[in-house]
Every structure is written in C-alpha cells, then in structure tokens.
Design a protein around this motif. Structure first.
Motif, PDB file in Angstrom:
ATOM      1  N   MET A  62      -5.775 -15.317   2.234  1.00  0.00           N
ATOM      2  CA  MET A  62      -4.452 -14.729   2.411  1.00  0.00           C
ATOM      3  C   MET A  62      -3.646 -14.775   1.121  1.00  0.00           C
ATOM      4  SD  MET A  62      -1.412 -15.777   5.092  1.00  0.00           S
ATOM      5  CE  MET A  62      -1.111 -17.342   4.263  1.00  0.00           C
ATOM      6  N   VAL A  63      -3.664 -15.900   0.424  1.00  0.00           N
ATOM      7  CA  VAL A  63      -2.882 -16.034  -0.801  1.00  0.00           C
ATOM      8  C   VAL A  63      -3.373 -15.062  -1.864  1.00  0.00           C
ATOM      9  CG1 VAL A  63      -2.329 -17.577  -2.716  1.00  0.00           C
ATOM     10  CG2 VAL A  63      -2.185 -18.416  -0.368  1.00  0.00           C
ATOM     11  N   PHE A  64      -4.657 -15.089  -2.150  1.00  0.00           N
ATOM     12  CA  PHE A  64      -5.190 -14.215  -3.190  1.00  0.00           C
ATOM     13  C   PHE A  64      -5.105 -12.740  -2.778  1.00  0.00           C
ATOM     14  CE2 PHE A  64      -7.094 -18.194  -4.561  1.00  0.00           C
ATOM     15  CZ  PHE A  64      -7.024 -18.105  -5.942  1.00  0.00           C
ATOM     16  N   GLY A  65      -5.443 -12.445  -1.527  1.00  0.00           N
ATOM     17  CA  GLY A  65      -5.401 -11.064  -1.081  1.00  0.00           C
ATOM     18  C   GLY A  65      -3.999 -10.491  -1.071  1.00  0.00           C
ATOM     19  N   THR A  66      -3.009 -11.301  -0.657  1.00  0.00           N
ATOM     20  CA  THR A  66      -1.629 -10.816  -0.618  1.00  0.00           C
ATOM     21  C   THR A  66      -1.099 -10.550  -2.023  1.00  0.00           C
ATOM     22  OG1 THR A  66      -1.222 -12.055   1.419  1.00  0.00           O
ATOM     23  CG2 THR A  66       0.702 -11.356   0.153  1.00  0.00           C
ATOM     24  N   VAL A  67      -1.367 -11.446  -2.940  1.00  0.00           N
ATOM     25  CA  VAL A  67      -0.884 -11.267  -4.315  1.00  0.00           C
ATOM     26  C   VAL A  67      -1.525 -10.029  -4.949  1.00  0.00           C
ATOM     27  CG1 VAL A  67      -0.867 -12.265  -6.632  1.00  0.00           C
ATOM     28  CG2 VAL A  67      -0.354 -13.698  -4.649  1.00  0.00           C
ATOM     29  N   ILE A  68      -2.843  -9.901  -4.808  1.00  0.00           N
ATOM     30  CA  ILE A  68      -3.538  -8.761  -5.413  1.00  0.00           C
ATOM     31  C   ILE A  68      -3.084  -7.450  -4.777  1.00  0.00           C
ATOM     32  CG2 ILE A  68      -5.780  -7.673  -5.763  1.00  0.00           C
ATOM     33  CD1 ILE A  68      -6.996 -10.485  -5.855  1.00  0.00           C
ATOM     34  N   GLY A  69      -2.981  -7.430  -3.434  1.00  0.00           N
ATOM     35  CA  GLY A  69      -2.588  -6.215  -2.745  1.00  0.00           C
ATOM     36  C   GLY A  69      -1.157  -5.796  -3.049  1.00  0.00           C
ATOM     37  N   ALA A  75      -1.713  -5.955   2.439  1.00  0.00           N
ATOM     38  CA  ALA A  75      -0.566  -6.170   1.557  1.00  0.00           C
ATOM     39  C   ALA A  75      -0.253  -4.926   0.740  1.00  0.00           C
ATOM     40  CB  ALA A  75      -0.851  -7.355   0.628  1.00  0.00           C
ATOM     41  N   ARG A  76      -1.265  -4.190   0.329  1.00  0.00           N
ATOM     42  CA  ARG A  76      -1.026  -2.954  -0.437  1.00  0.00           C
ATOM     43  C   ARG A  76      -0.286  -1.933   0.423  1.00  0.00           C
ATOM     44  NH1 ARG A  76      -3.731   1.968  -0.701  1.00  0.00           N
ATOM     45  NH2 ARG A  76      -3.421   3.121  -2.661  1.00  0.00           N
ATOM     46  N   ILE A 123       8.985  -7.659  -2.422  1.00  0.00           N
ATOM     47  CA  ILE A 123       7.827  -7.111  -1.727  1.00  0.00           C
ATOM     48  C   ILE A 123       7.194  -8.148  -0.806  1.00  0.00           C
ATOM     49  CG2 ILE A 123       5.553  -6.070  -1.992  1.00  0.00           C
ATOM     50  CD1 ILE A 123       7.811  -4.240  -2.847  1.00  0.00           C
ATOM     51  N   MET A 124       6.779  -9.269  -1.360  1.00  0.00           N
ATOM     52  CA  MET A 124       6.015 -10.234  -0.581  1.00  0.00           C
ATOM     53  C   MET A 124       6.801 -10.840   0.580  1.00  0.00           C
ATOM     54  SD  MET A 124       3.706 -12.071  -3.550  1.00  0.00           S
ATOM     55  CE  MET A 124       2.927 -13.132  -2.330  1.00  0.00           C
ATOM     56  N   MET A 167       5.372 -10.234   4.830  1.00  0.00           N
ATOM     57  CA  MET A 167       4.637 -11.371   5.348  1.00  0.00           C
ATOM     58  C   MET A 167       4.414 -11.328   6.856  1.00  0.00           C
ATOM     59  SD  MET A 167       3.538 -13.018   2.894  1.00  0.00           S
ATOM     60  CE  MET A 167       2.828 -14.333   3.878  1.00  0.00           C
ATOM     61  N   ALA A 168       5.256 -10.635   7.618  1.00  0.00           N
ATOM     62  CA  ALA A 168       5.114 -10.656   9.085  1.00  0.00           C
ATOM     63  C   ALA A 168       3.733 -10.176   9.541  1.00  0.00           C
ATOM     64  CB  ALA A 168       6.229  -9.839   9.728  1.00  0.00           C
ATOM     65  N   PRO A 169       3.280  -8.974   9.179  1.00  0.00           N
ATOM     66  CA  PRO A 169       1.937  -8.559   9.608  1.00  0.00           C
ATOM     67  C   PRO A 169       0.822  -9.381   8.980  1.00  0.00           C
ATOM     68  CG  PRO A 169       2.861  -6.956   8.079  1.00  0.00           C
ATOM     69  CD  PRO A 169       3.957  -7.904   8.420  1.00  0.00           C
ATOM     70  N   ILE A 170       1.068  -9.905   7.790  1.00  0.00           N
ATOM     71  CA  ILE A 170       0.039 -10.721   7.140  1.00  0.00           C
ATOM     72  C   ILE A 170      -0.136 -12.033   7.879  1.00  0.00           C
ATOM     73  CG2 ILE A 170      -0.510 -11.969   5.022  1.00  0.00           C
ATOM     74  CD1 ILE A 170       0.851  -9.704   3.474  1.00  0.00           C
TER      75      ILE A 170
END
Length: 296
Positions: A108-115, A175-176, A206-207, A211-214
């Motif tokens: 989640m952390v890496f995917g959210t930041v990258i996306g 996230a994208r 953005i982040m 965060m809700a759907p993530i």
C-alpha cells in the motif's frame, strides 16, 4: 426509530458528519460488518495474548502423546511429534496475521506513492510507469509470487516480500486513478499555479484525499495476503519448521488427514475465519465510502 428522527433528537450523528462516531454508527448498521469486526478483534487479542493464553509451549515435543485426538488436555489434539495444536494455532496467529498486515502495508505504501506521483506528473513518466505495471499484472499473481519466493529462497520473509511486490501494481492503479481525478480540483490547480512543488502537492493534497478507497482495498487485501502467504507455506516456499504458521501446519497435516483429521482442520479453519473477518469488514467499509451503496 429512523435515522432522521434519531438525528433530530440528537441520539445519532448527523449524516454529514465524518467523525469516528458517525463511522461507528454506520458500522453498527451492518450485522455482517460487525461480525467481521468482532472476528478481527478476537484475532488481534489472540495475537497479543498468545504467550499467556496458550496452555503449552508451541514447540515443546511430547512423543508419548503424538497424534492424540482432541481432549480436555489438548483441545485441538497434537501433531506428529506431540506438540499441542491449540497452542500452535494461537501462536500461529502472530505469524500469519503479522505477515498479512506487513504485506498490505508494504504494497500500500509503495503503490500509493508511485501511483499518486504517476497520476500527478502525467506525460511520459506516467506512461512508462503504467506500462511496467501492466507487464507485472499480465502474469497471474500467485504464479508471480511463487516465482519470486523461489528465486529469493524459501523462508517467510522472502515470501512476504514476494507477495508485497506482486500486490504493488494494484495500489498503483488505484492511487493513479484517484490522482487523475483530484488533479482537476480547484485547490490542486491553485497550488500548481502558485508554483508549489509536485512532491508537496502530492503529500498535502493528493494522498490525503485519495486514502478512503485505498484503505478499503487494503482491508480487503489483508485476508487475501494471509491466504497467499499460507499457500506459499503450504508448498514449502514460506514458513519452515518448526515455525508455528497456519499454512505450514496445514501442509504437514495433510499427510494425516484421513486418520488424524484434526491436524490440518483447525489451522485451516483459522485461516478461513480470519480471511472472512477481514473481507466482511472490507465490504462494510466499501459500502460506507461508496455513495452508490450508502443508500442501501
């Protein structure tokens, strides 16, 4: 009493409220969500209290009572070397659930930041990142995790990292999509027009709003992560003996299924119940945050 009358009398949070009280009120409206929450609370309690509530040392051998049937002395019976299965299931919660939480946290952390970065920047960088994620997603998730775990070496840490890497693209795409939607918001355009750095825009605008759907996806993924980690342990690529881990216990107990049914059954039930608990909670959170489902 209806929600409208309860709000009018001040006994229920307002519809527009977004605080903890309103979330708790919405959770209580779904019996299945409360069941999932109850399961998770029990599992987390077992994780913390396992050293005190387990009647035996999970690694203690007792060859005189090997493969003993469930009884008052051994609630879930014993395994092939006399270890108490009930104690090992309790201690296995620490291993299996911790691995599931760690997998989801890393992905989640890496995917959210990258996306979020990909969606905010756009252009060739966004195209390059998403094409790479498409390549990863083109492989079946479990096969990819199995290949990575085998390449890294058969142990629990490597299995955890392999599953986390495979799950990252799902959070990148989610996230994208949120970033692309939020990029057109007035406050984001205002921050860009004033020359705010993109990293700051991503971190402050953005982040937090994506965060809700993530979080909902992460809650649903915990059960899947536990199942996948247990599956890797089942085929010998995850936890190794004598570690008390549910998947490894099922893998060893399958050889005794016909005569000693309790050996693989209770660890398997622990996996099933825990995964169902997280899925029920995730479904409830999804319904709360999805405007199309909220009216139901």
């Amino acid at each position: 009493m209806s929600l409208e009358s309860a709000e009018a009398e001040g006994t229920a949070p307002a519809r527009s409220s977004s605080g903890v009280g309103y979330l708790w009120y919405q959770l209580r409206r779904s019996p299945l969500t409360m069941v999932g929450l109850g399961i998770i609370v029990v599992v987390l309690f077992i994780m913390v209290a396992a050293p005190w509530i387990a009647p035996y040392n999970p690694d203690k051998l007792d060859l005189l009572h090997r493969l003993a049937a469930p009884s008052l002395a051994h609630f879930f019976g014993t395994d092939e070397v006399g270890r108490d299965i009930f104690s090992r299931v309790l201690w296995g919660a620490r291993t299996s659930v911790t691995v599931g939480l760690a997998i989801v946290a890393i992905s989640m952390v890496f995917g959210t930041v990258i996306g979020a970065f990909s969606g905010l920047v756009g252009g060739r960088i966004d195209t390059l990142i998403m094409r790479f994620m498409d390549v990863v997603l083109s492989f079946p998730s479990f096969v990819m995790a199995m290949a990575l775990a085998a390449a890294l070496g058969p142990n629990l840490i490597n299995a955890m990292l392999a599953i986390a890497v495979v799950r990252i693209p799902f959070y990148v795409r989610l996230a994208r999509g949120q970033a692309l939607s939020l990029r057109s918001k007035p406050y984001v355009k205002a921050a860009m027009s004033f020359g705010a750095p993109r990293v700051q825009i991503m971190r402050r605008h953005i982040m937090p709003n994506a965060m809700a759907p993530i979080i909902v996806q992460a809650t649903l993924d915990i059960g899947l992560a536990i199942l996948t980690a247990s599956a890797l342990s089942f085929i010998g690529l995850g936890a190794q003996q004598p570690t008390a881990e549910w998947g490894a216990m099922v893998a060893t107990g399958r050889d005794y299924l016909l005569d000693q049914w309790w050996y693989p059954t209770f660890p398997g039930l622990a996996i099933l119940i825990t995964a169902v608990g997280f899925n029920l909670l995730g479904d409830g959170l999804r319904d709360m945050f999805d405007p199309r489902m909220r009216g139901r």
